[in-house]
Design an enzyme around this catalytic site. Sequence first.
Site, PDB file in Angstrom:
ATOM      1  N   ASP A 247       0.849  -1.189   0.000  1.00 13.19           N
ATOM      2  CA  ASP A 247       0.000   0.000   0.000  1.00 13.19           C
ATOM      3  C   ASP A 247       0.892   1.249   0.000  1.00 13.19           C
ATOM      4  O   ASP A 247       1.850   1.307  -0.756  1.00 13.19           O
ATOM      5  CB  ASP A 247      -0.955  -0.038   1.212  1.00 13.19           C
ATOM      6  CG  ASP A 247      -2.123   0.927   1.071  1.00 13.19           C
ATOM      7  OD1 ASP A 247      -3.148   0.525   0.492  1.00 13.19           O
ATOM      8  OD2 ASP A 247      -2.009   2.074   1.530  1.00 13.19           O
ATOM      9  N   TYR A 397      -3.710  11.223   0.886  1.00  6.56           N
ATOM     10  CA  TYR A 397      -4.112  10.997  -0.506  1.00  6.56           C
ATOM     11  C   TYR A 397      -4.102  12.309  -1.285  1.00  6.56           C
ATOM     12  O   TYR A 397      -3.623  12.366  -2.418  1.00  6.56           O
ATOM     13  CB  TYR A 397      -5.503  10.353  -0.563  1.00  6.56           C
ATOM     14  CG  TYR A 397      -5.493   8.890  -0.201  1.00  6.56           C
ATOM     15  CD1 TYR A 397      -5.581   7.919  -1.193  1.00  6.56           C
ATOM     16  CD2 TYR A 397      -5.363   8.480   1.124  1.00  6.56           C
ATOM     17  CE1 TYR A 397      -5.554   6.569  -0.872  1.00  6.56           C
ATOM     18  CE2 TYR A 397      -5.332   7.128   1.457  1.00  6.56           C
ATOM     19  CZ  TYR A 397      -5.421   6.180   0.456  1.00  6.56           C
ATOM     20  OH  TYR A 397      -5.381   4.842   0.779  1.00  6.56           O
ATOM     21  N   HIS A 454      -4.539  -7.914   0.204  1.00  2.83           N
ATOM     22  CA  HIS A 454      -3.869  -6.626   0.357  1.00  2.83           C
ATOM     23  C   HIS A 454      -3.111  -6.476   1.675  1.00  2.83           C
ATOM     24  O   HIS A 454      -2.033  -5.899   1.712  1.00  2.83           O
ATOM     25  CB  HIS A 454      -4.929  -5.527   0.234  1.00  2.83           C
ATOM     26  CG  HIS A 454      -4.372  -4.143   0.191  1.00  2.83           C
ATOM     27  ND1 HIS A 454      -3.703  -3.645  -0.905  1.00  2.83           N
ATOM     28  CD2 HIS A 454      -4.389  -3.138   1.117  1.00  2.83           C
ATOM     29  CE1 HIS A 454      -3.332  -2.394  -0.660  1.00  2.83           C
ATOM     30  NE2 HIS A 454      -3.732  -2.066   0.553  1.00  2.83           N
TER      31      HIS A 454
END
Length: 478
Positions: A247, A397, A454
């Site tokens: 990630d 982000y 993930h």
Amino acid sequence: MWRESLPNAWPFDYSQKNAVLVPVAALGVGGMLLYWLRSGRKIKTIDMGDGWWGAGERPPKGKEDTSIRPFKIETSDKEIEDLHQRLDRFRFTPHVEGAAFHYGFNSSYLRKVVDYWRNQFDWRKQVEVLNKYPHFHTTIEGIDIHFIHVKPSYVPHGQAVRPLLMVHGWPGSFYEFYKIIPLLTEPAKHGLNEGDVVFEVICPSIPGYGFSEASHKKEFDSIATARIFHKLMNRLGFKEYYLQGGDWGSRITTNMAQMLPQSVKGLHLNLVFIATKGLGKMIRTMLGAYVPWLVGFSREDARRFYPFMQKNVYDVLRESGYLHIQATKPDTAGCGLNDSPVGLAAYIMEKFSTWTDKSFLHKDDGGLESKYSLDELLTNVMIYWVTSSIVSSMRYYKENFSKDPTLNVHDRVSVCVPTGIAAFPQEIVHVPRVWAKDVYKNIVTYTYMPRGGHFAAFEEPKLLAQDIMQFVRKVEQL
């Protein structure tokens, strides 16, 4: 006789000069060629730069606090009472019949989670679990960086201990690594090997996540994080070290390898970010569906990559709505999550469902308890809750995507350090080795993992630990 010898004398003299001049000329040309080759092959790096993310102005040089301070996670009756009161006020919204997790977190299952959280989950006990490893704080570029640092309890004589920095992502935390740490620091105890590869593990919290202070200024991105983590490792006394990440951790550790390759002995990733745009990739994608071998795809690549539209467009669109919100208006969405523990849990835990296994979308409970315990999932949520860090974690982000909307601006800087890639089958996207080599030029191991998604360290710690060890063994033999 003199006249007869003269014609022969000239060729003899000329050849002597040739014997000297030709090697000298060759050396000169060879030297220039070698210089050209070396200059052409010089490793390109990302400029390390510098930064200040604390409140106000940077103090004068030499006045910054560089100490490493022990840290302990604590809680209080007041904190727990406040949580319970908020959970008691949970407003239930009935879900659509047959919804499962197709609309997001199933509200009937959420009601069960909230009931467990309110009446059975013991935060004090989980705080003790979190404190079983040594925690520290240190101030770098004006903000307090939290990290855990775990050393082997026993090291055989002559055994080298290798430092390994492991970096989490969103919506995870340093807690994701709690199951894998003992496998890496004491592998022989867990039947992984005879102790030939042993690590001391450093797990920092990304600034703005959990117990690491958030940046007080705009534009705090993965490059700033990479620089801070290099400074952290340097402060801990390490000149060379291994890196591991998935990630955001993958992006950060990749940037670290691009920034200071001389400090990175090896880079291990369980997710890679690779640009898929361009005519060449489009053609290879089309051909790969019919003749995968022609474009360098293995059979397993083809199985994981196709049908292309379903796996690389529709699935990605379905799973990335959160990303668009967080990359544009994180503070708007975040304020509700920071005020409601139930909203926060639904938002975070839903990712642990479909990012662990895409088929969990069809289950009423999201398949969550088939891979994790509620104590584990809620402990990760509580790290965000008690630190009020969900908004600052979401801002990460915006800071990254505002500068680099496709997350591939640094792909032009090749990663030349030895790299290991663990490709888990349930990862959101699959990147074939042949595509990964566009950026990662020195792939030592590329493993098609048999299961997992993930959150690799959290879900399949033993598989990931084995792959890290296999990778490091190969690097050490180079």
